[in-house]
Design a protein around this motif. Structure first.
Motif, mmCIF file in Angstrom:
data_model
loop_
_atom_site.group_PDB
_atom_site.id
_atom_site.type_symbol
_atom_site.label_atom_id
_atom_site.label_comp_id
_atom_site.label_asym_id
_atom_site.label_seq_id
_atom_site.Cartn_x
_atom_site.Cartn_y
_atom_site.Cartn_z
ATOM 1 N N GLU A 22 56.508 26.293 55.800
ATOM 2 C CA GLU A 22 55.549 26.722 56.292
ATOM 3 C C GLU A 22 55.952 28.183 56.668
ATOM 4 O O GLU A 22 55.518 29.284 57.219
ATOM 5 C CB GLU A 22 55.020 26.018 58.347
ATOM 6 N N ARG A 23 56.978 28.209 57.483
ATOM 7 C CA ARG A 23 57.302 29.700 57.498
ATOM 8 C C ARG A 23 57.453 30.945 56.266
ATOM 9 O O ARG A 23 57.287 31.713 57.069
ATOM 10 C CB ARG A 23 58.939 30.136 57.994
ATOM 11 N N GLY A 24 57.470 30.439 55.089
ATOM 12 C CA GLY A 24 57.770 31.289 53.413
ATOM 13 C C GLY A 24 56.197 31.656 53.715
ATOM 14 O O GLY A 24 55.748 32.600 53.481
ATOM 15 N N ALA A 25 54.885 30.686 53.745
ATOM 16 C CA ALA A 25 53.884 30.739 53.606
ATOM 17 C C ALA A 25 53.335 32.115 54.332
ATOM 18 O O ALA A 25 52.424 33.004 54.476
ATOM 19 C CB ALA A 25 53.336 29.729 53.815
ATOM 20 N N GLU A 26 53.781 31.769 55.489
ATOM 21 C CA GLU A 26 53.691 32.911 56.119
ATOM 22 C C GLU A 26 53.565 34.406 55.403
ATOM 23 O O GLU A 26 53.670 35.665 56.557
ATOM 24 C CB GLU A 26 54.108 32.889 57.942
ATOM 25 N N VAL A 27 55.584 34.655 55.698
ATOM 26 C CA VAL A 27 56.265 35.464 54.704
ATOM 27 C C VAL A 27 55.131 35.746 53.835
ATOM 28 O O VAL A 27 54.566 37.129 53.903
ATOM 29 C CB VAL A 27 57.132 35.083 54.039
ATOM 30 N N GLY A 28 54.583 35.021 53.235
ATOM 31 C CA GLY A 28 53.654 34.462 52.444
ATOM 32 C C GLY A 28 52.444 36.043 52.734
ATOM 33 O O GLY A 28 51.966 37.117 51.343
ATOM 34 N N ARG A 29 51.695 35.268 53.596
ATOM 35 C CA ARG A 29 50.809 35.838 53.880
ATOM 36 C C ARG A 29 50.977 37.177 54.295
ATOM 37 O O ARG A 29 49.729 38.102 54.126
ATOM 38 C CB ARG A 29 50.023 35.154 55.197
ATOM 39 N N ARG A 30 52.130 37.633 55.152
ATOM 40 C CA ARG A 30 51.990 39.078 55.176
ATOM 41 C C ARG A 30 52.034 40.319 54.468
ATOM 42 O O ARG A 30 51.412 40.899 54.190
ATOM 43 C CB ARG A 30 53.103 39.315 56.371
ATOM 44 N N ILE A 31 53.095 39.797 53.750
ATOM 45 C CA ILE A 31 53.222 40.307 52.319
ATOM 46 C C ILE A 31 51.584 40.587 51.637
ATOM 47 O O ILE A 31 51.388 42.014 50.911
ATOM 48 C CB ILE A 31 54.284 39.392 50.710
ATOM 49 N N LEU A 35 49.600 44.327 50.708
ATOM 50 C CA LEU A 35 49.660 44.682 48.611
ATOM 51 C C LEU A 35 47.449 44.909 48.840
ATOM 52 O O LEU A 35 46.984 45.125 48.313
ATOM 53 C CB LEU A 35 49.444 43.647 48.295
ATOM 54 N N MET A 36 47.137 43.011 49.262
ATOM 55 C CA MET A 36 45.333 43.077 49.128
ATOM 56 C C MET A 36 44.331 44.845 50.269
ATOM 57 O O MET A 36 43.822 45.156 49.158
ATOM 58 C CB MET A 36 44.853 42.550 49.969
ATOM 59 N N TYR A 37 45.123 44.292 51.061
ATOM 60 C CA TYR A 37 44.038 45.730 51.993
ATOM 61 C C TYR A 37 45.236 47.277 51.671
ATOM 62 O O TYR A 37 44.085 48.502 51.656
ATOM 63 C CB TYR A 37 44.609 45.566 53.393
ATOM 64 N N GLY A 38 45.955 47.261 50.948
ATOM 65 C CA GLY A 38 46.639 48.827 50.636
ATOM 66 C C GLY A 38 45.777 48.906 48.947
ATOM 67 O O GLY A 38 45.964 49.922 48.982
ATOM 68 N N LEU A 39 45.527 47.933 48.024
ATOM 69 C CA LEU A 39 45.308 48.321 46.714
ATOM 70 C C LEU A 39 43.906 48.553 46.600
ATOM 71 O O LEU A 39 43.164 49.303 45.943
ATOM 72 C CB LEU A 39 45.672 47.345 45.959
ATOM 73 N N TRP A 40 43.222 47.001 47.546
ATOM 74 C CA TRP A 40 41.600 46.931 47.032
ATOM 75 C C TRP A 40 40.834 46.754 48.948
ATOM 76 O O TRP A 40 42.300 47.502 49.868
ATOM 77 C CB TRP A 40 41.274 45.632 46.741
ATOM 78 N N MET A 70 44.579 37.114 46.678
ATOM 79 C CA MET A 70 43.804 37.660 48.062
ATOM 80 C C MET A 70 43.102 36.783 49.067
ATOM 81 O O MET A 70 43.179 37.868 50.031
ATOM 82 C CB MET A 70 42.229 38.526 47.219
ATOM 83 N N VAL A 71 43.850 35.622 48.742
ATOM 84 C CA VAL A 71 42.997 34.945 50.145
ATOM 85 C C VAL A 71 44.358 34.846 50.991
ATOM 86 O O VAL A 71 43.988 34.404 51.942
ATOM 87 C CB VAL A 71 42.752 33.202 49.383
ATOM 88 N N MET A 72 45.745 34.355 49.844
ATOM 89 C CA MET A 72 46.539 34.286 50.531
ATOM 90 C C MET A 72 46.269 35.587 51.985
ATOM 91 O O MET A 72 47.019 35.100 53.356
ATOM 92 C CB MET A 72 47.783 34.137 49.683
#
Length: 230
Positions: A22-31, A35-40, A70-72
């Motif tokens: 779950e902690r890893g998924a939260e890290v993935g969400r932050r990444i 990326l998503m808001y930075g690129l698009w 994007m959903v992540m």
């Protein structure tokens, strides 16, 4: 991903994959956020409809490779996606595993992936599924039975998610991706139950659940297109 030993039927130890992090998924969400808001330019509608706690299955249409990331990135909760094993190559293998994503063999009954997905839901997490099984038109025209199985087996509500605009244009610098700063809409729908309330898990019950799910997802996609004008 950690593994622990368990005794098999013949008394020998077998290796069983532990529940995704779950902690890893939260890290993935932050990444993903960066990326998503930075690129698009994501425009997110209805994210408040995702239950704040408890197990949830996100059913996402799939027309482009960025739909999952994007959903992540825009999801209000960390998401564990079922991702085809072919994506877990080279350095992406430990990276995707480390951020709590699930490797699945689409061409067989992947018991490890099934167990891990059910673990996510039993632990009150969010499981992301592309119910069409592979990238296509993203119109929910043909669904595989996996979504119904996980929803009925776990009792978790399904939240439909429509990603629109990810495949309508190609970028100049990177032709496999949407243009930089292109707007991508992510529309969440109302949660619904896949089962009929009987608790049945027979093949007929799952087929009936798949039909109900497809109607709900198709209706959500049509509504999302009206809302966004896409």
């Amino acid at each position: 991903m950690r593994r622990h030993a368990r005794r098999g039927e013949a008394g020998r130890e077998v290796s069983v994959a532990s529940a995704p992090s779950e902690r890893g998924a939260e890290v993935g969400r932050r990444i993903g956020v960066g990326l998503m808001y930075g690129l698009w330019r994501p425009r997110v509608l209805g994210s408040w409809k995702v239950p704040a706690t408890g197990p949830v299955v996100l059913a996402v249409n799939h027309s482009h490779n960025i739909d999952g990331p994007m959903v992540m990135g825009v999801s209000p909760r960390p998401v564990h996606f079922l991702i085809k094993k072919e994506a877990f190559v080279g350095p992406l293998d430990p990276f995707l595993t480390g951020i709590g994503q699930l490797k699945v063999d689409r061409h067989s009954a992947d018991r490890t992936a099934i167990t891990q997905a059910l673990d996510v839901l039993s632990n009150g997490g969010v499981l992301g599924i592309f119910p069409e099984g592979t990238r296509g038109e993203g119109d929910f025209a043909a669904l595989r039975a996996g979504l119904a199985y996980f929803a009925v087996r776990s009792g978790a509500p399904i939240v439909p998610v429509a990603v629109l605009g990810s495949s309508e244009k190609r970028g100049r610098l990177m032709k496999g991706l949407p243009p930089l700063r292109h707007r991508v809409d992510v529309v969440y729908g109302d949660p619904f139950e896949a089962g009929d309330g009987s608790g049945r898990r027979t093949r007929k019950a799952l087929d009936e659940a798949t039909e109900r799910i497809q109607k709900q997802l198709t209706a959500h996609l049509e509504n999302a297109r009206r809302l966004t004008g896409r």
